[in-house]
Design an enzyme around this catalytic site. Structure first.
Site, short mmCIF file in Angstrom:
data_model
loop_
_atom_site.label_atom_id
_atom_site.label_comp_id
_atom_site.label_asym_id
_atom_site.label_seq_id
_atom_site.Cartn_x
_atom_site.Cartn_y
_atom_site.Cartn_z
N ASN A 12 45.45 27.65 -15.19
CA ASN A 12 45.49 26.57 -16.18
C ASN A 12 45.29 27.22 -17.54
OD1 ASN A 12 45.15 24.39 -17.83
ND2 ASN A 12 43.23 23.68 -16.92
N TRP A 13 46.38 27.40 -18.24
CA TRP A 13 46.29 28.11 -19.54
C TRP A 13 45.69 27.25 -20.64
CZ3 TRP A 13 51.69 30.98 -19.86
CH2 TRP A 13 51.67 32.07 -18.97
N LYS A 14 45.54 25.96 -20.39
CA LYS A 14 45.02 25.05 -21.42
C LYS A 14 45.89 25.21 -22.69
CE LYS A 14 40.63 25.22 -19.06
NZ LYS A 14 39.17 25.19 -19.10
N HIS A 98 41.78 16.48 -15.47
CA HIS A 98 40.91 17.61 -15.81
C HIS A 98 39.72 17.09 -16.63
CE1 HIS A 98 39.45 21.33 -17.58
NE2 HIS A 98 40.08 21.96 -16.60
N GLU A 100 38.31 18.18 -19.19
CA GLU A 100 38.51 18.18 -20.65
C GLU A 100 39.27 16.93 -21.07
OE1 GLU A 100 40.21 22.10 -20.82
OE2 GLU A 100 38.25 22.93 -20.32
N GLU A 170 35.86 21.02 -9.86
CA GLU A 170 35.48 21.83 -11.02
C GLU A 170 34.18 21.26 -11.60
OE1 GLU A 170 39.18 23.94 -12.78
OE2 GLU A 170 38.95 22.02 -13.76
N GLY A 176 34.17 27.47 -18.28
CA GLY A 176 34.13 28.22 -19.53
C GLY A 176 32.74 28.68 -19.93
N SER A 216 34.72 29.17 -14.11
CA SER A 216 34.32 30.57 -14.26
C SER A 216 34.69 31.44 -13.06
CB SER A 216 32.83 30.68 -14.60
OG SER A 216 32.56 30.03 -15.83
N GLY A 237 40.84 29.07 -15.58
CA GLY A 237 41.10 28.98 -17.01
C GLY A 237 41.10 30.37 -17.64
N GLY A 238 39.97 30.77 -18.19
CA GLY A 238 39.86 32.01 -18.96
C GLY A 238 40.46 33.24 -18.29
P1 13P Z 1 37.34 28.62 -16.70
O1 13P Z 1 37.96 29.42 -15.57
O2 13P Z 1 37.65 29.18 -18.05
O3 13P Z 1 35.89 28.35 -16.46
O4 13P Z 1 38.08 27.18 -16.68
C1 13P Z 1 38.16 26.48 -15.49
C2 13P Z 1 39.08 25.35 -15.67
O5 13P Z 1 38.81 24.42 -16.40
C3 13P Z 1 40.37 25.40 -14.95
O6 13P Z 1 41.01 24.17 -14.97
#
Ligand code: 13P
Length: 254
Positions: A12-14, A98, A100, A170, A176, A216, A237-238
Site C-alpha cells: 500500500n504505497w499510500k 483503511h 487512514e 491493521e 507507521g 510496521s 506501507g513504509g
Molecule cells: P506501515 O507498514 O507503514 O506501518 O503501514 C501499514 C499500513 O497502513 C498498510 O496499509
C-alpha cells in the site's frame, strides 16, 4: 500461514511515488524476485500510477490494486473514482476501509460496507481493513471493535460473494509507528476474525478467506508473523516503498 491459502504480500504505497518512481520500482521488483508461483504480490499505487503499472506488470504472481473507490458506478461525484473504472484499468483488488480513510476522511462501517459490495459487484476483490486504536486495545475492546468492523463491512453478503474477499487486520497503533503487534497478538485477532467469518457465513468461507496483517511489517518481523497459522499475508506501507525491503518481504521464509 496455512498452505491451503496462497500467501498475499500487498504494497500500500499510500500517497507516494511519481510516475517515473512507480515504473522504476515495478521494473526492479519484478526483475529481482522473478516469477512468484507459491505467493501473490499486490501492488497498490496511487490512482495516478495505476495505468503505468498495469502496462509494466508482467511477472507471474503480480496483481494490481487500488487504495480506495466510490461505491457508485458513475454519477455526479466530483473527484471520485468508481469500481467500474478500476476494473477497466486492470485492477484485481481494491483496499477499502483503511484506518487512514476512517480517521482522516470520515469513512464509517456503512461506507465501508457500500464500497465492499460495489467492489465485489464490479468483479474485483476487496481488501477490507479493520483494526482497533490504542485506547480500544488498552480498554480491552479489541475483539468488540474488530468484530463490529468485520460484520459492518461483510454482513449481508452471501457465501458466494465472499469468494476472493481479503481481510486485513491493521491495529491502528502499529501503523507507521515501528511498533508491530507481536505474532501472538496478531494471531489471536486473526483467529477471532476467522471464527467470526464462520458464524457469519460457513466453514468453507472460514477456511478460504485470507487475512493479512498490517502495521510496521518489515523484513525483520515478516517470517515470525507468517509462521502463525491464521496470518495469510501482509499489507505493507513504509517497507513497500523501497525495492530492497519489499523484495525481502516478498521472499519471506516460513
Ligand atoms: P506501515 O507498514 O507503514 O506501518 O503501514 C501499514 C499500513 O497502513 C498498510 O496499509
Amino acid at each position: 500461514m496455512n498452505p491451503d491459502r496462497r500467501p498475499l504480500i500487498a504494497a500500500n504505497w499510500k500517497m507516494h511515488k511519481t510516475l517515473a518512481e512507480a515504473i522504476s520500482f515495478v521494473e526492479s521488483i519484478q526483475r529481482e524476485t522473478g516469477p512468484c508461483s507459491d505467493r501473490e504480490v499486490l501492488i497498490g499505487p496511487p490512482f495516478t500510477a495505476l495505468k503505468a503499472i498495469r502496462d509494466n506488470l508482467k511477472q507471474q504472481g503480480y496483481s494490481l490494486g487500488a487504495q480506495n473507490c466510490h461505491w457508485e458506478e458513475k454519477g455526479a461525484y466530483t473527484g471520485e473514482i468508481s469500481p467500474l473504472m478500476l476494473k477497466d484499468l486492470g485492477c484485481a483488488y481494491v483496499i477499502v476501509g483503511h484506518s487512514e480513510r476512517r480517521q482522516l476522511f470520515g469513512e464509517t462501517d456503512e461506507t465501508v460496507r457500500l464500497k465492499t459490495a460495489a467492489v465485489i459487484k464490479a468483479g474485483m476483490a476487496p481488501v477490507v481493513c479493520v483494526g482497533e486504536v490504542l485506547g480500544e486495545r488498552e480498554g480491552g475492546k479489541t475483539f468488540e471493535v474488530v468484530g463490529r468492523q468485520v460484520e459492518g463491512a461483510l454482513g449481508g453478503l452471501s457465501a458466494e460473494q465472499m469468494d476472493g474477499v481479503v481481510i486485513a487486520y491493521e491495529p491502528v497503533w502499529a501503523i507507521g509507528t515501528g511498533r508491530t503487534a507481536t505474532p501472538g497478538q496478531a494471531q489471536e485477532v486473526h483467529a477471532y476474525i476467522r471464527a467470526r467469518i464462520s458464524s457469519l457465513f460457513n466453514k468453507a468461507v472460514e477456511k478460504n478467506v485470507r487475512i493479512l496483517y498490517g502495521g510496521s511489517v518489515k523484513p525483520s518481523n515478516i517470517d515470525a508473523l507468517m509462521a502463525e497459522p491464521d496470518i495469510d499475508g501482509a499489507l505493507v506501507g513504509g517497507a513497500s516503498l523501497e525495492v530492497g525491503s519489499f523484495k525481502s518481504l516478498v521472499q519471506f521464509n516460513v
